[in-house]
Write a protein that holds these residues in place. Sequence first.
Motif, short mmCIF file in Angstrom:
data_model
loop_
_atom_site.label_atom_id
_atom_site.label_comp_id
_atom_site.label_asym_id
_atom_site.label_seq_id
_atom_site.Cartn_x
_atom_site.Cartn_y
_atom_site.Cartn_z
N GLN A 1075 103.56 -20.14 -14.78
CA GLN A 1075 102.76 -19.18 -14.02
C GLN A 1075 102.10 -18.18 -14.95
O GLN A 1075 100.91 -17.86 -14.80
N HIS A 1076 102.84 -17.71 -15.95
CA HIS A 1076 102.26 -16.76 -16.90
C HIS A 1076 101.21 -17.43 -17.77
O HIS A 1076 100.21 -16.81 -18.15
N HIS A 1077 101.43 -18.70 -18.08
CA HIS A 1077 100.39 -19.44 -18.81
C HIS A 1077 99.14 -19.57 -17.96
O HIS A 1077 98.01 -19.43 -18.46
N ALA A 1078 99.33 -19.79 -16.66
CA ALA A 1078 98.18 -19.86 -15.75
C ALA A 1078 97.46 -18.52 -15.69
O ALA A 1078 96.23 -18.47 -15.61
N TYR A 1079 98.21 -17.42 -15.71
CA TYR A 1079 97.58 -16.09 -15.72
C TYR A 1079 96.63 -15.98 -16.90
O TYR A 1079 95.49 -15.48 -16.77
N ARG A 1080 97.09 -16.44 -18.08
CA ARG A 1080 96.24 -16.34 -19.27
C ARG A 1080 94.99 -17.20 -19.12
O ARG A 1080 93.88 -16.78 -19.49
N LEU A 1081 95.15 -18.39 -18.58
CA LEU A 1081 93.99 -19.27 -18.40
C LEU A 1081 93.02 -18.69 -17.36
O LEU A 1081 91.79 -18.76 -17.54
N ILE A 1082 93.56 -18.14 -16.29
CA ILE A 1082 92.70 -17.54 -15.26
C ILE A 1082 91.94 -16.36 -15.84
O ILE A 1082 90.72 -16.22 -15.62
N ASP A 1083 92.63 -15.51 -16.59
CA ASP A 1083 91.96 -14.36 -17.19
C ASP A 1083 90.90 -14.81 -18.19
O ASP A 1083 89.83 -14.19 -18.29
N THR A 1084 91.19 -15.88 -18.93
CA THR A 1084 90.19 -16.39 -19.87
C THR A 1084 88.96 -16.91 -19.14
O THR A 1084 87.83 -16.67 -19.57
N SER A 1085 89.18 -17.60 -18.02
CA SER A 1085 88.03 -18.08 -17.25
C SER A 1085 87.31 -16.95 -16.54
O SER A 1085 86.11 -17.03 -16.27
N GLN A 1086 88.04 -15.87 -16.24
CA GLN A 1086 87.43 -14.72 -15.56
C GLN A 1086 86.55 -13.90 -16.49
O GLN A 1086 85.58 -13.27 -16.03
N ARG A 1087 86.89 -13.88 -17.77
CA ARG A 1087 86.15 -13.02 -18.71
C ARG A 1087 84.65 -13.31 -18.69
O ARG A 1087 83.85 -12.39 -18.46
N PRO A 1088 84.21 -14.54 -18.92
CA PRO A 1088 82.76 -14.78 -18.88
C PRO A 1088 82.16 -14.64 -17.49
O PRO A 1088 81.01 -14.22 -17.35
N VAL A 1089 82.93 -14.97 -16.44
CA VAL A 1089 82.39 -14.88 -15.08
C VAL A 1089 82.15 -13.41 -14.71
O VAL A 1089 81.07 -13.05 -14.20
N HIS A 1090 83.15 -12.56 -14.95
CA HIS A 1090 82.98 -11.14 -14.64
C HIS A 1090 81.90 -10.51 -15.50
O HIS A 1090 81.08 -9.71 -15.02
N LEU A 1091 81.87 -10.90 -16.78
CA LEU A 1091 80.86 -10.34 -17.68
C LEU A 1091 79.46 -10.80 -17.27
O LEU A 1091 78.50 -10.02 -17.35
N GLN A 1092 79.33 -12.05 -16.81
CA GLN A 1092 78.03 -12.53 -16.35
C GLN A 1092 77.55 -11.74 -15.14
O GLN A 1092 76.37 -11.39 -15.05
N ASN A 1093 78.46 -11.43 -14.23
CA ASN A 1093 78.09 -10.60 -13.08
C ASN A 1093 77.62 -9.23 -13.53
O ASN A 1093 76.61 -8.71 -13.02
N CYS A 1094 78.32 -8.65 -14.48
CA CYS A 1094 77.95 -7.32 -14.97
C CYS A 1094 76.61 -7.37 -15.70
O CYS A 1094 75.80 -6.44 -15.58
N ILE A 1095 76.37 -8.42 -16.45
CA ILE A 1095 75.11 -8.56 -17.17
C ILE A 1095 73.94 -8.68 -16.19
O ILE A 1095 72.87 -8.10 -16.39
N GLN A 1096 74.15 -9.43 -15.12
CA GLN A 1096 73.11 -9.55 -14.10
C GLN A 1096 72.86 -8.20 -13.43
O GLN A 1096 71.71 -7.83 -13.15
N ASP A 1097 73.94 -7.46 -13.19
CA ASP A 1097 73.79 -6.13 -12.60
C ASP A 1097 73.06 -5.19 -13.57
O ASP A 1097 72.27 -4.34 -13.13
N TRP A 1098 73.34 -5.33 -14.87
CA TRP A 1098 72.63 -4.53 -15.87
C TRP A 1098 71.13 -4.83 -15.81
O TRP A 1098 70.30 -3.92 -15.86
N LEU A 1099 70.79 -6.09 -15.72
CA LEU A 1099 69.38 -6.47 -15.68
C LEU A 1099 68.71 -5.90 -14.44
O LEU A 1099 67.57 -5.41 -14.49
N THR A 1100 69.41 -5.96 -13.30
CA THR A 1100 68.86 -5.37 -12.07
C THR A 1100 68.62 -3.88 -12.26
O THR A 1100 67.58 -3.34 -11.84
N PHE A 1101 69.57 -3.20 -12.90
CA PHE A 1101 69.42 -1.76 -13.13
C PHE A 1101 68.22 -1.47 -14.03
O PHE A 1101 67.42 -0.57 -13.75
#
Length: 1423
Positions: A1075-1101
């Motif tokens: 489960q903790h290994h899955a946490y690390r994998l989920i967080d790794t997959s979340q990093r680019p996804v969350h950052l992509q959302n923020c980058i798109q929001d930056w562009l909108t701003f």
Amino acid sequence: MTCPPGSDRSIGPRVNPACRAFDFTLAFEDVVLACVPAAVFLLTVPVSLARIVRRRHAASWWSWLLACKTVALTALAADHIALAVLRQQREGLQTSASLPADILNVLATAAALLLSSANHAWSTRPSNLLAIYLSVLVLGGIPRARTLWTIEPNGAAAATAVASVILVFSAVVFESIPQVRRTREGEEPVTPEQTSGFWIRATFAWLLPTFRLGYSKVIAVEDLPVMDAGLKSQVTHAQLAHKFSRYARHDRHGLVRACLLANLSTLGAAVIPRLCLTAFTFFQPLLLDRTVTWIGDTSASVNVGKGLIGAWALVMLGLAISQSIYQYQSSRFVSKVRGSLLALTYQKTLQTRVVEQGKVTAVSLVGTDIERIVAGFRVLHEVWASLLDVAIATWLLERKMYLACIAPVILVFGFIGLTGRLSVAANNAQQRWIGKVQERLRLTTSFLDGVKSLKLLGLTEKMSTIIQSARVEEIKASEGYRRVLIGMLLLSNTPLILAPMVTFAVYVIISVYWKNTTLEVAQAFTSLALIALLALPVVIFTQALPSVVECIGCFDRIQEFCHYATTASDAFDDPNDCEKCSVEPKTDQQTQAAVSFRNESFKWKETEPAVLHNVSIDIQPGKITALLGPVGSGKSTLLESILGETLSSASRQGLDGQRVSYCAQEPWLEDSTIRANILGASEFDAEWYRVVKDACGLTNEIQHLANKDDTRVGSKGANLSGGQRLRVALGRAVYARNRLVLLDDIFSGLDERAVGSISQRLLGPNGLFRAQRVTVVLATQRLQVLNHADTVLCVDNGVVSIREPQNNGYANLLHSIRPKKDAAVEEAGTETLDTSDDVPKEAANEVITDDARQRMHGDASIYKYYLAASGYLAVGGYALSMVLWMFFAEFSTVWVKWWSEEDSVHPNRRVGVYMGIYALFGVLGALCACATASCQFLFMISRSGFRLHLDLLTATEKSSYWFFTSVTSGEIMNRFSQDMELIDMALPIAFGNYASTAVSCLAQLLVLLVFSRYLAIALPLLAATLYAVQRFYLRTSRQIRLLGIEAKAALYTAFMDSEAGAVTIRAFGWQSHYQHHAYRLIDTSQRPVHLQNCIQDWLTFVLDVVMAAVTVLLIAIVVTWRAKFNAGSVGISLVMIIGFGSSLTRLITNWTAMESSIGAISCVKAFVDRTDADDSGASKKEALDPAWPQAGAVQLSHVSASYREGERNVLSDVSLSVTPHQHIAICGSSGSGKTSLMLATLQMIHAQGEIVIDGVNVSQSDSRTLCQRISVIPQDACIMPGTVRFNVDPWGAKSDEDVQRALERVGLADAVSSRGGISVQMDVKAWSAGQRQLLGLARAMMKDARILILDEASSSVDTETENTIQDIIDSYFKHVTVLAIMHRLNHIERYDKVALFDSGRLMAYDEPANLIVGSSFLAELKK
């Protein structure tokens, strides 16, 4: 004029023009700009301080930044005191609220100093509350300073007020600087997002280092900022699990409510910025009305125009900032939801037993449902906000158009009502679609799991046809949803077209036949703006509501999946807390049975009869118990019943948390290193690790590897031979040092010498298990293993009985197996692992990812590939209807200008003509919108979905054998799941929205330039700005988008591996570790996804700020050259610029969404283009005679082979000749090259030399054709989704009677009949490994091939069944050339010749009688 006394003491807000031109009253400034902000701040400071103290983190008490903050706020407090004293000395500067305002300011500044100090010491980021308050103070301080300066130029009070503004602004700057603090040892690093202040996060300035990095080089996931601590999946999972635990199994929509409650604070954080966004949005038409009126009134003061410039700047910047904060909070919300749902799904995957599994699978939830929930929750706030916007727009429209406002309201609410009905229909249609998606993914998963066996069987093409047929059914099912989607899109876009038409139509009727008025310019364009603001929320609402409603269905599917695990505990134990066996012998005596059953029955399904009946056994601790029985008798069921994996008549739930070392018959290995697989979740102990390697015969093999223990085993152990996989799994069981060990026929794939060596070291009198008094229960057919047993349990026909040894031990129980000699067991021969583990892992990346240049700059061929797949005719019709739609939509605004200007000169003279043509534009626009949606959703999507999936499937099916040893199934599954989901759903919507918005923006820009000629001066600057922004943005965005897609591959692999190995993980008690290994994998997959959302929001701003600058520039031009503009031109320009601003924002949003989705096309295209096909040169190879081979002669001359060209050989200079109908036994220790010989013969690996079959050099043929012409029974028995009949005769060439006879011949007729016959769908879990091997033999009997290759075909069967298999080979395949790879040598004398291999070389090739003599190598293998 003289200023009336007391003018500044009224609340105003505007002071009498006789006093000051265009200014507020002092009383208004004291109350609204001073008292209210200070009072609100003082009321909220205690709450903020309490939160800081409760959540405090260690930080430095003093730094230069804190010193600057302290100096600025202290000076500000002194400045406020000085201003209060100065105002009390001047009566003209006093009001009834001046003293309270000054006192509140001093108190608020003191509170700010306290809050700043506490926040700096105990928080990771500057205070949001303080930053907002100080910012409001700046905005309020500027007009206050201006007023004082106007009253007393160069006065002390005015200078003090100016100094106050400067000090407050300085404090804002200091409070925005990130708080950098040292990270303590063992503490996670603090991210830039965590340490940034309010304005840094509101403007997304914390992303600038990432932008610079992405612009300058190719970035990896490790280069991205780590996840904010509040977004970590472990944290969000705990919050969701706590809330979800309150809801019972049958609580309707319990998971939805739990998810919203768990993330309520983040969800609520977006409410206020969304309300601010609404407020600033509706300030625009009010300012538009005021601006057009001012232009038309030549007597109006120029000061009003200057005020309008400031007002437009304030509103547009407010719009940009509120939108930025709102989108940022929404991004955080969906990131938390996604992380928590992924973690919850993984947890339930580990907990769900095989008997509890249902139709919903974890892979389908990860690839489809969770992504749709994220997409729907992204617009969750728009549902209520859109209705609020409609209400406000209606009220404002009524003030301009009187009763005519009723017309668009009726239209809007009619469309909203229809949307509600369509949302329900869409949800139902989506569920049907998802069901088909799940079926396709189930078939694809089965295909990928057994793809290597399917290639050997020549059935990949057949399986591909089945999967593609499922894809066709899926596309047909999706058409129902897409038709509903077309209806929703029409409902959402039609109000934009029809609302102005019906509004003006009603207004014309009212003005002509009732009020006798005409359409004024200001009124017309203000109304157009309000109608757009009325219709646009309807567009958003009609698109958001179905997405949100569909989320409920997805949540229900996840909730159903979560409730499969009815008996599992939600708690995870520490894997290092359990009692371990010591290496030293135990002296304590244990009297309680290690395993005890009393009259219990076990089965796999509630609706099926029990597999084991009335089991009553006691397995004593420290003893070795062997299970013996024929194929399919229930040995594996008994072992899994001990683990609690079956349904027990006594409602047994396992061993009450006891950790068990379990080895399944088909060993489960992760795609990791040998060491990692042996260690599992256990801590590394060097000495014990060495002992385990020696005991399991792994030491010598590992020493011969370049990477030693760090050699990767490949997906499902693909880089190892069958025997090697078994020994690594056995090593894991031994290393864990658990008190109970369960081994399910783990010795079946090992040669006799290895079996003797390993069993002696583990089970012998001085073996590790004996020394540690470990309780061992093992299923076996090997006499060498059986002779070590203290007790033997015979399992037959569902009955378990105890058997005692006879005079000659247990030999009679095994009938034909001869007892082993009592000689000392020799060291197992030196074996080498298959060299496929040397296949570079980078090969996978070459296939899955783009090259560096393409990642940074993009590739136009991707769009061409997508459009070609969609069909150029459909694309052409789509483009034509799109252009016409946008023309009718945008040109109608120009028509209103001409209409209003004519009406101002000749009231209502040609109102019918203008109204008729205006209505015609609306009707034609609606029809073109319908045609556009139909072209895209009924033709383009169906064709592209079919074509792209077929390309992907064909590339996978034709991939070379080595490809599947170098790429994980999760990476390939990512293409079929995530990429297909994007291609089917996200990409078409984003592409359609982008195309329509792009054409609309172009039309608006042209109109804007025509009617605002002087604005064209700024066009080059605007173009340069937009070009620089997109260039700076795109290089990083493209890379992060691809990283997001690629990072999910590891997540898919984890879900698929854990689902396959859940029984093993639960047995060892390693759920917490995984489960903790899955946490690390989920967080790794979340990093680019969350950052992509923020980058798109930056562009909108950024674009919002650019549009604010353009708007202010336009207003400044109009104010400066007022005489050169008329009201109509200004009105149409402002309407266009308001629309252009929102359209540009939507354009970029849709473009970035399309860019994110087009990454799926990029990955598919790269996969198709670069995947190494095993028949890449098939077009140049000779066509074989349809009847070939007819005799079955095989000739190998100086054959050397490697898994890839240029790598070291796994076969070296092998020469042998096989005449037709000869039966050849191929023997050797594990890893000696036996399987490599088979692969070389079938052209699945790179071979040199000559391999001739019936006069044909097989190098002139492709491997797929060879596998179709030669019959193979692979070591890993392959079961395909479908009926028993299909699995026995997948070619459909035989009759039912032939299939039935084959099943009777192999002894499976009764088992098939008891499960419903040959027409019943196969349940793989209900078939033992031995039964699956027998089914493979029956399949070979259905194929009229002249050559049969068997790869350990009898490794998992009992002795009697082994005799049956050999009898079938000797009789049924008497006139067939047989090449049999074997470890069990009981029937070796029945073969014509024996080919003996070692280290990839042919050591001997002769008759068995000549080789089984003395101390020959073959004789050693038989020991």
